[in-house]
Design an enzyme around this catalytic site. Structure first.
Site, PDB file in Angstrom:
ATOM      1  CB  THR A 174      -0.941   0.023   1.224  1.00 48.15           C
ATOM      2  OG1 THR A 174      -1.844  -1.087   1.142  1.00 48.15           O
ATOM      3  CG2 THR A 174      -1.756   1.311   1.271  1.00 48.15           C
ATOM      4  CG  PHE A 176       0.148   4.679   3.724  1.00 43.20           C
ATOM      5  CD1 PHE A 176      -1.007   4.752   4.489  1.00 43.20           C
ATOM      6  CD2 PHE A 176       0.711   3.432   3.503  1.00 43.20           C
ATOM      7  CE1 PHE A 176      -1.584   3.608   5.025  1.00 43.20           C
ATOM      8  CE2 PHE A 176       0.141   2.279   4.029  1.00 43.20           C
ATOM      9  CZ  PHE A 176      -1.014   2.367   4.786  1.00 43.20           C
TER      10      PHE A 176
END
Length: 282
Positions: A174, A176
């Site tokens: 992921t 960010f």
């Protein structure tokens, strides 16, 4: 005594967003928020200094809802961080792979751990948050219930690890971004840089093609381009884009000059150092 800096994230303690906050800002206080809207509000009203927001996942794609808040938030992207996602199958002390019957987690986590769910014959139950599902399992104190959650959640909620590396894909990562109320642009000529911006094209034939042409002719690598409907108007489209480079770099500057001819609005949301993770994966 100097006040401790604070960074907001969405989710409960032990969530992946909490983990990346601890990794990127180990001396800061990480503040849990129930929703993304609460995270944006915490920075906007000064309750926290920064926010850590997931924006993309290598398997699930873009994170829903973020594009609704970014354009109108008046916040600035000042950094990016990448987190390899790890899920563990967690249960209460005394439980085992033989006792568990159901598994709780966020819908995305359940979707990213299908193999182990199918292998163990578990019934998936959707929770609002990965770390929240770990808390629910701890509170239920039921050996038939398990959670799929990040490693930190086991530590926080006193659960035992029934299976490690429960995710289907090793490359699950992921991305960010860090948001600030004040802009903090990376200086030009100081290493790889990412520029994130939003633009609306003019209502003209081939306007998007022409708007993007300047990036191609100037050799600027566009790494992200996403479209969103504006309000309830099906004819109004907004685009979120990212390019490699700094606005002061000549190729990027020329590309932006061409972009302005075919757009009604261009808003640079952030100019920040590219994460070393990008270079490691190329």
């Amino acid at each position: 005594m100097t006040a401790r800096h604070r960074i907001a994230y969405q989710g409960e303690p032990g969530a992946n967003s909490h983990i990346i906050c601890k990794e990127a800002y180990p001396d800061w206080e990480a503040v849990a928020c129930a929703s993304f809207e609460d995270v944006f509000a915490a920075v906007s009203d000064g309750s926290t200094d920064l926010a850590m927001i997931p924006i993309d996942n290598s398997i699930a794609g873009r994170v829903a809802d973020i594009h609704h808040f970014l354009p109108t938030s008046d916040l600035h992207i000042i950094a990016e961080h990448f987190l390899p996602i790890q899920f563990q199958l967690l249960g209460i002390p005394g439980s085992s792979l033989d006792t568990i019957k159901t598994v709780h987690s966020h819908i995305h986590a359940l979707g990213q751990c299908r193999k182990i769910i199918r292998k163990l014959g578990l019934t998936p139950v959707i929770s609002g948050d990965t770390a929240g599902s770990a808390r629910e399992v701890a509170e239920a104190a039921d050996p038939t219930i398990a959670s799929l959650a990040p490693p930190l959640a086991a530590e926080i909620y006193g659960l035992v690890v029934l299976a490690e590396d429960a995710e289907d894909e090793e490359h699950n990562t992921t991305r960010f971004v860090v948001l600030s109320k004040e802009p903090n642009e990376a200086p030009a000529g100081n290493g790889p840089t990412v520029t994130t911006f939003i633009f609306n094209v003019r209502n003209l034939p081939a306007a998007l093609y022409k708007a993007l042409g300047g990036f191609a002719t100037n050799g600027v690598n566009m790494t992200k381009l996403e479209s969103y409907m504006v309000g309830s108007e099906f004819t109004a489209t907004q685009f979120l884009a990212e390019v490699d480079g700094h606005p002061e770099d000549l190729p990027v500057r020329r590309a932006f000059e061409e972009l302005e001819f075919f757009t009604t609005e261009v808003n640079v949301m952030g100019v920040y150092a590219a994460s070393p993770y990008r270079a490691a994966k190329t």
